[in-house]
Design an enzyme around this catalytic site. Structure first.
Site, PDB file in Angstrom:
ATOM      1  N   LYS A 164       0.849  -1.198   0.000  1.00 60.55           N
ATOM      2  CA  LYS A 164       0.000   0.000   0.000  1.00 60.55           C
ATOM      3  C   LYS A 164       0.885   1.249   0.000  1.00 60.55           C
ATOM      4  CE  LYS A 164      -3.955   1.900   2.670  1.00 60.55           C
ATOM      5  NZ  LYS A 164      -4.813   1.677   3.860  1.00 60.55           N
ATOM      6  N   SER A 171      -9.736   1.619   2.974  1.00 59.87           N
ATOM      7  CA  SER A 171      -8.854   2.415   2.148  1.00 59.87           C
ATOM      8  C   SER A 171      -7.793   1.588   1.415  1.00 59.87           C
ATOM      9  CB  SER A 171      -8.152   3.476   3.001  1.00 59.87           C
ATOM     10  OG  SER A 171      -7.305   2.882   3.959  1.00 59.87           O
ATOM     11  N   SER A 186     -10.026  -0.800   7.226  1.00 60.65           N
ATOM     12  CA  SER A 186      -9.469  -0.603   5.888  1.00 60.65           C
ATOM     13  C   SER A 186      -8.706  -1.781   5.296  1.00 60.65           C
ATOM     14  CB  SER A 186      -8.574   0.633   5.873  1.00 60.65           C
ATOM     15  OG  SER A 186      -9.365   1.787   5.846  1.00 60.65           O
TER      16      SER A 186
END
Lengths: 483, 96
Positions: A73, A148, A172
């Protein structure tokens, strides 16, 4: 070995192919780099290529997972590699150091495939707050991958990476894993160092694996967890993490919080949840109703605490030391213009909300009260775990929703994290595993449904064992194949 | 209910430039989010201690030994306007 076999393999299976000399570490990386170059999900914000990956295949590495490449990420700092947290304010930023999670995987010989798309500064539940456009859900490209860590979930589900790192503040890792039909594990708060993870809400942020199955989640967690002197809130899981092998759930008690899992759950999701409860019983586990009376207030407490912490953490983006600078008129305008021009709408909303909640005259009414409600939620979980081994819920009240469907109403978007936020507030470990498929309320392609299991703090090993047994049963019910 | 003046005040505290559209949108959005959050007032929190850290931790200490930090040039390397080993910013005296 056919290339398609490698691309379909889990991380553990890939490690076995490397171990059996069916593919070399370099060949494995080359095949995956070629695959990521064909990313049509907007899953990656930056991709490694043959040149940038030089040196990342470590022939000396002894770890069995050495050579199994991983997507990361874009919230993790990576030396010399663009790191933006999907924000315009950090466009062009190349950190001078690695996050501890990244460094630990590099020392295990795990090469990085690229940096994945996300909601800006991890604020969002759909990946639509990325300054670089949303990642797409590989099951139906008109739908969101969740947020997210939407990019990380999309690339694993879409066959663009064997496994990935995400972060979870209010859900997330778990919610995008559920929306994309993969496994997402949020470990106990502090069990993985937050050093080098761009901070959103420091008392909640936690790194977590997003993988094709529970075994891979265990493999990754074992290499990530542990005390780090760069993060004073980091701890270690006693005895480390072993690969799960449980075949049944004999003697284990699962609690369904009736006051949380009620109205508002889509019928398709509820049907998959009920079927999974039956599978638990079929495996020898018992399921009972428990009370988590304050969990339904989790969203309210979260949307005071997380923005409050975010407003402080994001004060460092002032155009002075890194990132972009908008104007140079005078000092105050430089700050205001830089932040006004380069932060996106959701980030501004949360900074405003957090600053308001912390401002003079409102601190006790909002921040102080929310911290006390957090205590009540923690106490609820403690009482529940005195009676049951695990708490179970659907991961999200619905399957992945359509792009643009909830963007106009922030509050409706926030409610999609109803089932994941309470565990984050309590700091306990929770996992989402794919449990079946459901047709969305409005019709269309059947989408994956996640099943969430939470355990007491540092109960990761037990959590992985139970998830593993259940995962096997679900695959068996589906004819043995992956969903 | 959040008034326009409050939005502007909080924006100043946050060092955030907002245009008129953003100010009006935030009036509505912040009001609706805070209405929801106000349900926390229904919960009895008498005598409840606040939670600021969920995992019990003792003090985390290490020996007070000086160690090298980031090299100055490396630390300045990502700044939008580094000059002579420093971060250049507009003069605070020039503020209007």
């Amino acid at each position: 070995m056919a290339e398609s076999d490698l691309l379909a393999a889990t991380a553990a299976e890939t490690a076995a192919l490397i171990e059996g000399n069916e593919v070399s570490r370099q060949e494995c990386l080359d095949i995956w780099l070629e695959r990521t170059a064909a990313d049509d999900l907007n899953g990656y914000l930056w991709r490694a290529d043959a040149e940038s990956a030089v040196g990342s295949v470590d022939q000396e590495a002894q770890d069995p997972v050495a050579g199994v490449p991983l997507a990361i990420k874009d919230i993790f700092c990576t030396t010399g590699v663009p790191t933006t947290a999907a924000s315009k304010i950090l466009e062009g930023y190349r950190p001078p150091y690695d996050a501890t999670a990244v460094a630990r995987l590099a020392s295990a010989g795990v090469p990085m495939l690229g940096k994945t798309n996300m909601d800006e500064f991890a604020m969002g539940s759909s990946n639509e707050n990325s300054a670089y456009g949303p990642a797409l859900n590989p099951w139906d490209r008109s739908r969101v991958p969740g947020g997210s860590s939407g990019g990380s979930a999309a690339v694993v589900a879409g066959g663009l990476a064997p496994w990935a790192l995400g972060t979870d503040t209010g859900g997330s890792v778990r919610q995008p894993a559920a929306f994309c039909g993969v496994v997402g594990l949020k470990p106990t708060y502090g069990s993985i160092s937050r050093y080098g993870m761009i901070a959103f809400a420091s008392s909640l942020d936690q790194c977590g694996p997003i993988t094709q199955d529970v075994t891979d989640a265990a493999l990754l967690l074992a290499r990530l967890e542990g005390r780090d002197e760069m993060d004073s809130t980091s701890t270690g899981i006693e005895g480390g993490i072993a690969l799960p092998s449980a075949a049944n759930l004999n003697g284990l008690k699962f609690g369904v919080p009736a006051d949380l899992v009620g109205e508002g759950v889509d019928p398709g999701v509820k049907a998959v949840f009920d079927r999974t409860v039956e599978r638990i019983e079929g495996l020898g586990g018992t399921v009972e109703t428990i009370a988590l009376p304050h969990a339904k207030h989790g969203i309210s407490a979260y949307y005071v605490l997380a923005p409050a912490e975010a407003s402080t953490n994001l004060s460092r983006y002032d155009g002075v030391r890194y990132g972009q600078r908008a104007s140079d008129r005078d000092l105050a305008s430089m700050y205001e213009d830089t932040r006004g021009d380069f932060f996106g709408p959701e980030v501004k909303r949360r900074i405003m909300l957090g600053t308001y909640a912390l401002s003079s005259g409102y601190y006790d009414a909002y921040y102080g009260r929310a911290q006390r409600v957090r205590t009540k939620i923690v106490d609820d979980f403690n009482s529940a775990f005195a009676k049951v081994d695990f708490v179970i819920t659907p991961t999200s009240p619905s399957v992945a929703f359509g792009l643009g469907e909830k963007t106009a109403d922030p509050l409706t978007m926030y409610m999609t994290d109803l089932f994941t936020v309470p565990m984050s507030l309590a700091g306990i470990p929770a996992i989402s595993i794919p449990a079946g498929m459901a047709t969305p309320e409005e019709g269309g392609t059947a989408m994956p449904v996640g099943f969430q299991i939470a355990a007491p703090a540092f109960g990761e090993q037990k959590l992985l064992e139970a998830s593993f047994a259940l995962e096997k049963a679900i695959a068996f019910d589906n004819g043995g194949g992956r969903i | 209910m959040i008034e326009r003046e409050q939005v502007l005040h909080v924006a100043r505290l946050s060092r955030l430039k907002l245009d008129d559209d953003e100010v009006s949108r935030l009036e509505t959005e912040l009001s609706s989010i805070l209405d929801h959050v106000d349900r926390l007032a229904e919960i009895d929190i008498e005598g409840v201690e606040p939670t600021s850290h969920v995992v019990p931790l003792e003090n985390v200490l290490r020996d007070d030994v000086a160690r090298p930090s980031l090299d100055r040039d490396v630390a300045l390397g990502q700044a939008p306007d580094p000059v002579d080993g420093a971060f250049r910013v507009p003069s605070p005296q020039a503020e209007g």
